[in-house]
Design a protein around this motif. Structure first.
Motif, PDB file in Angstrom:
ATOM      1  N   LEU A   1     -37.312 -68.644  -5.227  1.00 18.94           N
ATOM      2  CA  LEU A   1     -36.115 -68.483  -4.410  1.00 18.94           C
ATOM      3  C   LEU A   1     -36.261 -69.208  -3.075  1.00 18.94           C
ATOM      4  CD1 LEU A   1     -35.443 -64.665  -4.935  1.00 18.94           C
ATOM      5  CD2 LEU A   1     -34.207 -66.551  -6.001  1.00 18.94           C
ATOM      6  N   ASN A   2     -35.223 -69.962  -2.699  1.00 22.72           N
ATOM      7  CA  ASN A   2     -35.224 -70.522  -1.351  1.00 22.72           C
ATOM      8  C   ASN A   2     -34.783 -69.439  -0.366  1.00 22.72           C
ATOM      9  OD1 ASN A   2     -32.353 -70.440  -1.220  1.00 22.72           O
ATOM     10  ND2 ASN A   2     -32.226 -72.416  -2.238  1.00 22.72           N
ATOM     11  N   LEU A   3     -34.830 -69.750   0.904  1.00 18.76           N
ATOM     12  CA  LEU A   3     -34.567 -68.763   1.950  1.00 18.76           C
ATOM     13  C   LEU A   3     -33.180 -68.137   1.811  1.00 18.76           C
ATOM     14  CD1 LEU A   3     -36.377 -67.814   4.271  1.00 18.76           C
ATOM     15  CD2 LEU A   3     -35.157 -69.379   5.775  1.00 18.76           C
ATOM     16  N   ARG A   4     -32.164 -68.977   1.642  1.00 20.65           N
ATOM     17  CA  ARG A   4     -30.799 -68.468   1.577  1.00 20.65           C
ATOM     18  C   ARG A   4     -30.586 -67.604   0.332  1.00 20.65           C
ATOM     19  NH1 ARG A   4     -28.536 -72.850   1.520  1.00 20.65           N
ATOM     20  NH2 ARG A   4     -28.082 -73.044  -0.682  1.00 20.65           N
ATOM     21  N   ASP A   5     -31.060 -68.068  -0.816  1.00 26.37           N
ATOM     22  CA  ASP A   5     -30.879 -67.298  -2.050  1.00 26.37           C
ATOM     23  C   ASP A   5     -31.586 -65.954  -1.973  1.00 26.37           C
ATOM     24  OD1 ASP A   5     -29.343 -69.275  -3.125  1.00 26.37           O
ATOM     25  OD2 ASP A   5     -30.942 -70.170  -4.326  1.00 26.37           O
ATOM     26  N   ALA A   6     -32.755 -65.930  -1.324  1.00 19.85           N
ATOM     27  CA  ALA A   6     -33.496 -64.676  -1.167  1.00 19.85           C
ATOM     28  C   ALA A   6     -32.696 -63.686  -0.331  1.00 19.85           C
ATOM     29  CB  ALA A   6     -34.853 -64.942  -0.525  1.00 19.85           C
ATOM     30  N   LEU A   7     -32.102 -64.168   0.760  1.00 20.87           N
ATOM     31  CA  LEU A   7     -31.330 -63.283   1.641  1.00 20.87           C
ATOM     32  C   LEU A   7     -30.060 -62.796   0.959  1.00 20.87           C
ATOM     33  CD1 LEU A   7     -31.696 -65.180   5.049  1.00 20.87           C
ATOM     34  CD2 LEU A   7     -33.013 -63.237   4.206  1.00 20.87           C
ATOM     35  N   MET A   8     -29.410 -63.680   0.197  1.00 19.42           N
ATOM     36  CA  MET A   8     -28.199 -63.283  -0.541  1.00 19.42           C
ATOM     37  C   MET A   8     -28.528 -62.200  -1.561  1.00 19.42           C
ATOM     38  SD  MET A   8     -25.368 -65.266   0.255  1.00 19.42           S
ATOM     39  CE  MET A   8     -24.438 -65.735  -1.203  1.00 19.42           C
ATOM     40  N   LEU A   9     -29.655 -62.359  -2.229  1.00 17.20           N
ATOM     41  CA  LEU A   9     -30.065 -61.384  -3.240  1.00 17.20           C
ATOM     42  C   LEU A   9     -30.358 -60.026  -2.595  1.00 17.20           C
ATOM     43  CD1 LEU A   9     -32.325 -61.948  -6.272  1.00 17.20           C
ATOM     44  CD2 LEU A   9     -32.885 -60.090  -4.728  1.00 17.20           C
ATOM     45  N   ILE A  10     -31.099 -60.023  -1.493  1.00 13.42           N
ATOM     46  CA  ILE A  10     -31.412 -58.764  -0.820  1.00 13.42           C
ATOM     47  C   ILE A  10     -30.152 -58.100  -0.291  1.00 13.42           C
ATOM     48  CG2 ILE A  10     -32.539 -57.773   1.224  1.00 13.42           C
ATOM     49  CD1 ILE A  10     -34.413 -58.228  -1.119  1.00 13.42           C
ATOM     50  N   PHE A  11     -29.198 -58.906   0.161  1.00 13.71           N
ATOM     51  CA  PHE A  11     -27.931 -58.340   0.639  1.00 13.71           C
ATOM     52  C   PHE A  11     -27.246 -57.539  -0.469  1.00 13.71           C
ATOM     53  CE2 PHE A  11     -23.501 -58.255   1.961  1.00 13.71           C
ATOM     54  CZ  PHE A  11     -23.609 -57.956   3.307  1.00 13.71           C
ATOM     55  N   GLU A  12     -27.290 -58.070  -1.696  1.00 19.37           N
ATOM     56  CA  GLU A  12     -26.720 -57.338  -2.833  1.00 19.37           C
ATOM     57  C   GLU A  12     -27.511 -56.067  -3.127  1.00 19.37           C
ATOM     58  OE1 GLU A  12     -24.996 -59.450  -6.337  1.00 19.37           O
ATOM     59  OE2 GLU A  12     -26.027 -61.177  -5.477  1.00 19.37           O
ATOM     60  N   VAL A  13     -28.833 -56.169  -3.082  1.00 20.96           N
ATOM     61  CA  VAL A  13     -29.681 -54.999  -3.315  1.00 20.96           C
ATOM     62  C   VAL A  13     -29.333 -53.888  -2.332  1.00 20.96           C
ATOM     63  CG1 VAL A  13     -32.050 -54.119  -3.199  1.00 20.96           C
ATOM     64  CG2 VAL A  13     -31.582 -56.299  -4.328  1.00 20.96           C
ATOM     65  N   LEU A  14     -29.067 -54.268  -1.088  1.00 23.36           N
ATOM     66  CA  LEU A  14     -28.737 -53.276  -0.064  1.00 23.36           C
ATOM     67  C   LEU A  14     -27.451 -52.525  -0.398  1.00 23.36           C
ATOM     68  CD1 LEU A  14     -29.664 -55.239   3.193  1.00 23.36           C
ATOM     69  CD2 LEU A  14     -30.880 -53.291   2.191  1.00 23.36           C
ATOM     70  N   ASN A  15     -26.524 -53.180  -1.109  1.00 22.70           N
ATOM     71  CA  ASN A  15     -25.314 -52.470  -1.546  1.00 22.70           C
ATOM     72  C   ASN A  15     -25.672 -51.303  -2.458  1.00 22.70           C
ATOM     73  OD1 ASN A  15     -23.245 -53.821  -0.187  1.00 22.70           O
ATOM     74  ND2 ASN A  15     -23.130 -55.444  -1.721  1.00 22.70           N
ATOM     75  N   GLY A  16     -26.587 -51.551  -3.403  1.00 23.16           N
ATOM     76  CA  GLY A  16     -27.010 -50.480  -4.305  1.00 23.16           C
ATOM     77  C   GLY A  16     -27.780 -49.396  -3.577  1.00 23.16           C
ATOM     78  N   LEU A  17     -28.648 -49.807  -2.649  1.00 21.10           N
ATOM     79  CA  LEU A  17     -29.451 -48.833  -1.904  1.00 21.10           C
ATOM     80  C   LEU A  17     -28.567 -47.975  -0.997  1.00 21.10           C
ATOM     81  CD1 LEU A  17     -32.305 -47.816  -1.359  1.00 21.10           C
ATOM     82  CD2 LEU A  17     -32.481 -49.513   0.475  1.00 21.10           C
ATOM     83  N   LYS A  18     -27.592 -48.606  -0.353  1.00 14.54           N
ATOM     84  CA  LYS A  18     -26.665 -47.856   0.508  1.00 14.54           C
ATOM     85  C   LYS A  18     -25.903 -46.809  -0.306  1.00 14.54           C
ATOM     86  CE  LYS A  18     -23.143 -50.129   2.211  1.00 14.54           C
ATOM     87  NZ  LYS A  18     -22.397 -51.075   3.092  1.00 14.54           N
ATOM     88  N   TYR A  19     -25.495 -47.191  -1.515  1.00 15.58           N
ATOM     89  CA  TYR A  19     -24.794 -46.254  -2.400  1.00 15.58           C
ATOM     90  C   TYR A  19     -25.684 -45.046  -2.723  1.00 15.58           C
ATOM     91  CZ  TYR A  19     -22.797 -44.476  -6.778  1.00 15.58           C
ATOM     92  OH  TYR A  19     -22.287 -43.663  -7.769  1.00 15.58           O
ATOM     93  N   ALA A  20     -26.963 -45.320  -3.061  1.00 12.59           N
ATOM     94  CA  ALA A  20     -27.893 -44.228  -3.372  1.00 12.59           C
ATOM     95  C   ALA A  20     -28.104 -43.330  -2.161  1.00 12.59           C
ATOM     96  CB  ALA A  20     -29.225 -44.795  -3.860  1.00 12.59           C
ATOM     97  N   HIS A  21     -28.272 -43.934  -0.995  1.00 13.50           N
ATOM     98  CA  HIS A  21     -28.459 -43.144   0.222  1.00 13.50           C
ATOM     99  C   HIS A  21     -27.235 -42.277   0.517  1.00 13.50           C
ATOM    100  CE1 HIS A  21     -31.914 -45.633   2.227  1.00 13.50           C
ATOM    101  NE2 HIS A  21     -32.236 -45.143   1.033  1.00 13.50           N
ATOM    102  N   ASN A  22     -26.051 -42.824   0.258  1.00 15.02           N
ATOM    103  CA  ASN A  22     -24.834 -42.038   0.460  1.00 15.02           C
ATOM    104  C   ASN A  22     -24.758 -40.852  -0.501  1.00 15.02           C
ATOM    105  OD1 ASN A  22     -23.966 -43.659   2.555  1.00 15.02           O
ATOM    106  ND2 ASN A  22     -22.664 -44.944   1.274  1.00 15.02           N
ATOM    107  N   LYS A  23     -25.469 -40.965  -1.629  1.00 18.00           N
ATOM    108  CA  LYS A  23     -25.557 -39.855  -2.584  1.00 18.00           C
ATOM    109  C   LYS A  23     -26.702 -38.905  -2.228  1.00 18.00           C
ATOM    110  CE  LYS A  23     -22.381 -41.077  -5.673  1.00 18.00           C
ATOM    111  NZ  LYS A  23     -21.279 -40.206  -6.128  1.00 18.00           N
ATOM    112  N   GLY A  24     -27.384 -39.213  -1.124  1.00 15.58           N
ATOM    113  CA  GLY A  24     -28.494 -38.371  -0.681  1.00 15.58           C
ATOM    114  C   GLY A  24     -29.792 -38.609  -1.419  1.00 15.58           C
ATOM    115  N   ILE A  25     -29.947 -39.796  -2.062  1.00 18.11           N
ATOM    116  CA  ILE A  25     -31.148 -40.090  -2.847  1.00 18.11           C
ATOM    117  C   ILE A  25     -31.949 -41.214  -2.198  1.00 18.11           C
ATOM    118  CG2 ILE A  25     -31.996 -40.931  -5.079  1.00 18.11           C
ATOM    119  CD1 ILE A  25     -29.560 -39.538  -6.356  1.00 18.11           C
TER     120      ILE A  25
END
Length: 494
Positions: free
Chosen positions: A234-258
């Motif tokens: 992964l280049n720098l930009r693709d890595a950051l774009m991918l992590i940004f998507e991961v954060l969407n899933g993590l934020k959802y889990a945190h909002n569920k209290g997990i």
């Protein structure tokens, strides 16, 4: 017949190559279409070989069937390499299914040649390693479970479980089974199910089914790879774009209290380019007081996990920061044996990312280092806070690159950056800006892409316009998936 088709395609290719300069940009599109036609024909040829092998097998000509299947597998692997080199994803699922079928048939024929008439289609050795002789009853139950599926193949394992790729109702899925049946693994398994069944998000691996009979299992979405396998590509930009998507899933889990508690590259799977968090066996609800670090991967553990104090949502943010550090520098912040790593996590400051990779600027370095502060109060206090800074950074980088490409009249690169901006704004739930860049993407794509892609972009535009008109704030999962597919095709100038 297939040989004749392939010869005709070769003739057309020779014609295209002869007039390559005359055809200009159209040459790439024609070449792409011919490549796909050739792959279709060769897949048909492989399917016919499998059919012939099955006929030989039914006639008990096992040795001849084995030769035909091994030839088919070699052809399929060569074809798979070709699709990877040419970045053609259209046939990925078909190739995977054929590979599973051939491997399973070869295993059955091998057993038949060795005098084993068993028809249970599983890889026995990895399973037998789990059980002692006196535990034959558990092995029997596991075989009974796997016999419910087609073509089971062991594809991985974690601290507590094995993962099998199987086929159910003509669809590839994955199943997770515990390595051993103990009170501890039982509790871990039940906790994972309890957490996972609350989560339904595009950036979290989907849970399909689960049961304890005939053997405890979790049936889940199959993903073709994981971040650990692609992280160095992964280049720098693709890595950051991918992590940004991961954060969407993590934020959802945190909002569920997990809270996940075990984020690392191997626990971020990739399906059709979309990252998805998996392995919720160590996760816990926010109200739980458990602080165990059993089975954690040490390099990604937060200081509070080492000292067994006060795990919360900021623990996941620390682990995301370590992943960001690794993706952008291609190395982990701390090295050495287990004791050295534990001491470093608790007490030492890692090298600045920019010292390792000079492409990392001051702002990105600040974001990464804020994630991995040893004091939780100095980290980002929520995923949303981290996403906001990362979104501002990505938006600035992408728009700057887009404007630079425009000023140089490098419209091919402009199309590339527009594509990334569409995805970025869609994943940031900014539908108006996603629509704005879709219009720009259509403008540039008209110069380089087929009418089919232009129509696909129009469909995306219509979908976004409808959602904005109806006051819908977020894109649907289907819209995200279709956008990802279209954007990848645009980048390949399909």
């Amino acid at each position: 017949m297939i040989r004749e088709v392939l010869r005709e395609i070769d003739d057309i290719e020779r014609f295209l190559n002869k007039y390559k300069d005359y055809l200009g940009e159209d040459y790439i599109k024609y070449q792409k279409t011919l490549s796909e036609l050739k792959i279709k024909a060769r897949l048909k040829e492989i399917e016919l070989k499998i059919k012939k092998a099955l006929s030989l097998k039914s006639d008990k000509e096992y040795s001849r069937a084995r030769v035909v299947l091994k030839d088919a597998l070699a052809l399929l692997e060569n074809l798979e390499d070709e699709t990877i080199n040419k970045k053609i994803k259209t046939f990925n699922n078909q190739i995977n299914l054929l590979k599973i079928q051939i491997e399973n048939e070869l295993l059955q024929i091998k057993n038949l040649l060795l005098g084993d008439e068993s028809t249970i289609n599983i890889h026995i050795n990895p399973i037998n390693m789990v059980f002692n002789i006196e535990e034959d009853e558990n092995l029997k139950k596991l075989k009974q479970l796997l016999s419910k599926y087609q073509n089971p193949v062991k594809i991985g394992e974690g601290g507590f479980a094995y993962i099998f790729r199987v086929v159910k109702n003509n669809k590839i899925v994955a199943i997770k089974v515990p390595k051993e049946l103990t009170e501890l693994t039982g509790k871990i398994f039940l906790r994972e199910i309890e957490n996972w069944k609350k989560l339904n998000h595009i950036n979290i691996v989907k849970l399909y089914d689960y049961n304890i009979h005939p053997y405890p299992y979790i049936e889940m979405e199959y993903c073709e790879t994981d971040l650990n396998k692609i992280k160095n590509k992964l280049n720098l930009r693709d890595a950051l774009m991918l992590i940004f998507e991961v954060l969407n899933g993590l934020k959802y889990a945190h909002n569920k209290g997990i809270i996940h508690k075990d984020l690392k590259p191997s626990n971020i799977l990739i399906s059709n380019g979309i990252p998805k968090i998996t392995d919720w066996d160590l996760a816990r609800e926010e109200t739980s007081k458990s602080t165990t670090i059993n089975a954690l991967t040490l390099q990604y553990s937060a200081p509070e996990q080492i000292t067994r104090t006060g795990i919360d949502k900021r623990t996941d943010i620390y682990q995301i920061g370590i992943i960001l550090y690794e993706l952008t520098t291609k190395q982990l912040p701390f090295k050495g044996d287990a004791f050295d790593i534990m001491e470093s996590i608790k007490n030492k400051t890692p090298p600045k990312p920019s010292q390792i990779n000079p492409l990392i600027d001051e702002e990105l370095e600040r974001i990464i280092l804020k994630c991995i502060q040893k004091d939780k109060n100095k980290r980002y206090q929520s995923v949303g806070e981290l996403q906001k800074d990362l979104a501002n950074y990505l938006n600035m980088q992408l728009t700057t690159e887009l404007n630079n490409s425009k000023s140089k009249n490098d419209f091919s690169r402009s199309m590339f950056y527009c594509a990334d901006l569409v995805l970025f704004h869609l994943n940031n739930n900014d539908l108006p800006n996603a629509l704005k860049y879709l219009y720009d993407l259509k403008y540039y794509a008209k110069k380089y892409c087929s009418e089919e892609i232009i129509k696909a972009i129009d469909n995306l535009i219509n979908g976004l316009e409808y959602r904005i008109k109806e006051g819908i704030k977020e894109p649907s999962d289907d819209l995200k998936i279709m956008t990802k597919i279209v954007v990848e095709k645009v980048k390949m100038r399909f």
